[in-house]
Design a protein around this motif. Structure first.
Motif, mmCIF file in Angstrom:
data_model
loop_
_atom_site.group_PDB
_atom_site.id
_atom_site.type_symbol
_atom_site.label_atom_id
_atom_site.label_comp_id
_atom_site.label_asym_id
_atom_site.label_seq_id
_atom_site.Cartn_x
_atom_site.Cartn_y
_atom_site.Cartn_z
ATOM 1 N N TYR A 33 0.863 -0.894 -0.278
ATOM 2 C CA TYR A 33 0.243 -0.246 0.151
ATOM 3 C C TYR A 33 0.902 1.012 0.359
ATOM 4 O O TYR A 33 1.921 1.186 1.038
ATOM 5 N N SER A 34 0.523 2.361 -1.101
ATOM 6 C CA SER A 34 0.695 3.351 -0.541
ATOM 7 C C SER A 34 0.798 4.689 -0.501
ATOM 8 O O SER A 34 0.695 5.545 0.191
ATOM 9 N N ASP A 35 -1.099 3.865 0.358
ATOM 10 C CA ASP A 35 -1.387 4.825 1.025
ATOM 11 C C ASP A 35 -1.658 5.264 2.063
ATOM 12 O O ASP A 35 -1.891 3.513 2.939
ATOM 13 N N PRO A 36 -1.101 5.265 3.454
ATOM 14 C CA PRO A 36 -0.638 4.545 5.000
ATOM 15 C C PRO A 36 -2.481 4.691 5.426
ATOM 16 O O PRO A 36 -2.184 3.769 6.125
ATOM 17 N N ILE A 37 -3.622 5.189 4.815
ATOM 18 C CA ILE A 37 -4.435 5.403 5.660
ATOM 19 C C ILE A 37 -4.958 4.039 5.249
ATOM 20 O O ILE A 37 -5.089 2.610 6.458
ATOM 21 N N THR A 38 -5.327 3.701 3.920
ATOM 22 C CA THR A 38 -5.611 2.878 3.628
ATOM 23 C C THR A 38 -4.632 1.246 4.178
ATOM 24 O O THR A 38 -5.088 -0.377 4.100
ATOM 25 N N GLN A 45 -7.428 -4.740 10.092
ATOM 26 C CA GLN A 45 -8.606 -6.274 9.916
ATOM 27 C C GLN A 45 -7.831 -7.430 9.297
ATOM 28 O O GLN A 45 -8.671 -8.260 9.989
ATOM 29 N N GLN A 46 -6.828 -7.157 8.902
ATOM 30 C CA GLN A 46 -6.248 -8.327 8.384
ATOM 31 C C GLN A 46 -5.282 -9.154 9.678
ATOM 32 O O GLN A 46 -5.112 -10.535 9.386
ATOM 33 N N ALA A 47 -3.541 -8.382 10.571
ATOM 34 C CA ALA A 47 -3.346 -8.516 11.503
ATOM 35 C C ALA A 47 -2.788 -9.013 10.719
ATOM 36 O O ALA A 47 -2.609 -10.744 11.595
ATOM 37 N N PRO A 48 -1.770 -8.842 9.665
ATOM 38 C CA PRO A 48 -0.616 -9.968 9.351
ATOM 39 C C PRO A 48 0.307 -9.922 10.556
ATOM 40 O O PRO A 48 0.873 -9.541 10.786
ATOM 41 N N ASP A 49 1.231 -10.866 9.695
ATOM 42 C CA ASP A 49 2.492 -11.685 10.813
ATOM 43 C C ASP A 49 3.642 -10.415 10.806
ATOM 44 O O ASP A 49 4.299 -9.930 11.875
ATOM 45 N N ILE A 50 4.157 -9.532 9.874
ATOM 46 C CA ILE A 50 5.094 -9.095 9.513
ATOM 47 C C ILE A 50 4.619 -7.692 8.404
ATOM 48 O O ILE A 50 3.526 -8.041 7.851
ATOM 49 N N ILE A 51 4.882 -6.448 8.987
ATOM 50 C CA ILE A 51 5.164 -5.245 8.426
ATOM 51 C C ILE A 51 5.860 -4.354 8.134
ATOM 52 O O ILE A 51 7.138 -4.472 9.035
ATOM 53 N N LEU A 65 2.332 5.412 13.210
ATOM 54 C CA LEU A 65 1.779 4.829 12.951
ATOM 55 C C LEU A 65 1.747 3.408 13.867
ATOM 56 O O LEU A 65 0.420 2.454 13.558
ATOM 57 N N ILE A 66 2.258 2.838 13.688
ATOM 58 C CA ILE A 66 3.245 1.954 14.300
ATOM 59 C C ILE A 66 1.962 1.201 16.144
ATOM 60 O O ILE A 66 1.700 0.046 16.333
ATOM 61 N N LYS A 67 1.661 2.646 16.008
ATOM 62 C CA LYS A 67 1.203 2.338 17.344
ATOM 63 C C LYS A 67 -1.377 1.973 17.564
ATOM 64 O O LYS A 67 -1.470 1.833 18.311
ATOM 65 N N LEU A 68 -0.532 2.209 16.463
ATOM 66 C CA LEU A 68 -2.007 1.876 15.995
ATOM 67 C C LEU A 68 -2.250 0.326 15.330
ATOM 68 O O LEU A 68 -3.259 -0.317 15.558
ATOM 69 N N PHE A 69 -0.807 -0.063 15.570
ATOM 70 C CA PHE A 69 -1.306 -1.704 14.382
ATOM 71 C C PHE A 69 -1.378 -2.977 15.641
ATOM 72 O O PHE A 69 -1.350 -2.420 17.013
ATOM 73 N N ASP A 170 -16.110 -0.537 6.979
ATOM 74 C CA ASP A 170 -16.853 -1.080 6.359
ATOM 75 C C ASP A 170 -16.970 -0.834 5.126
ATOM 76 O O ASP A 170 -17.431 -0.632 3.898
ATOM 77 N N LYS A 171 -17.005 1.260 5.345
ATOM 78 C CA LYS A 171 -17.615 2.060 4.581
ATOM 79 C C LYS A 171 -19.297 1.830 4.551
ATOM 80 O O LYS A 171 -19.889 2.777 3.881
#
Length: 239
Positions: A33-38, A45-51, A65-69, A170-171
């Motif tokens: 993602y190039s857009d930080p908000i998206t 939503q997905q909680a990936p293993d690695i960011i 941003l890391i504080k929001l993950f 989810d809009k």
């Protein structure tokens, strides 16, 4: 072991290099993602293993941003600025890749994350059952029906005459014949805050803020902070 990954970087070339390296590794499934908000919204939503997270982006800092993950996500910072390294490690980042980085350096960082994930999974498999908290739900009157709404899905709430519009992550939008004061009374104050005569926001959806406006995940434009609410909002956010 396949690992789910998300990369956020405003530079297309940087995202392309990370994608190439993930493909070369063979066990990293990547979304970019190039857009930080998206990107932040998808991470929540997905909680990936690695960011893989760039630090300096227009209007955003990866250090914020890391504080929001989700806490279980492991973050590897990618940046051209070496002076951010100390800040990154203070936020418990798994590693710090200084651009331009080689595949060998990338692989070293990923292996470190993989070892942490493997250990965590082993500990979880050997632990006793965990009781997870139930999803918090409020009931909203919509026309003549009672509609359950998950608190975690609420992005913000807007007053419109004798109605409120509840905007969700989810809009989807729910229109209810309530006023802002009434709905504020049934919302937990630790999770929601009024910032304007027309707006209530979810605290954990905030990306960044000032005394004048607040930016939320999954919303391109910031919301205004009303003059009457500015000082109390600022104090609450500093606590």
């Amino acid at each position: 072991m396949k690992l789910r990954c998300i990369a956020i970087d405003d530079e297309p070339i940087a995202l392309s290099i990370i994608r190439q390296f993930c493909t070369r590794a063979g066990y990293l499934e990547l979304d970019t993602y190039s857009d930080p908000i998206t990107g932040t919204d998808q991470i929540r939503q997905q909680a990936p293993d690695i960011i893989f997270l760039d630090i300096e982006m227009p209007g955003f800092s990866g250090l914020d941003l890391i504080k929001l993950f989700p806490k279980q996500c492991l973050v590897i910072f990618t940046t051209a600025h070496a002076d951010f390294a100390v800040d990154g490690f203070e936020l418990e980042a798994t590693d710090y890749l200084l651009k331009p980085f080689s595949y060998d350096r990338f692989e070293k960082a990923v292996i470190k994350a993989k070892e942490q994930i493997t250990l965590r999974r082993l500990l979880n498999n050997n632990s006793t059952a965990i009781d997870f908290p139930k999803e918090e739900i409020i009931t909203i009157k919509v026309e003549y029906k009672n509609v359950p709404v998950r608190l975690s899905s609420i992005l913000y709430i807007e007053a419109m005459d004798n109605y409120v519009k509840i905007y969700q992550t989810d809009k989807k939008v729910i229109l209810s014949q309530m006023n802002l004061k009434s709905i504020l009374q049934i919302l937990p104050s630790k999770k929601f805050i009024r910032i304007h005569k027309s707006y209530i926001i979810s605290r954990d959806k905030i990306v960044h803020f000032s005394k004048r406006q607040v930016s939320l995940i999954n919303r391109a434009l910031p919301l205004p902070v009303g003059r009457v609410y500015a000082d109390s909002f600022w104090r609450d956010m500093q606590e």
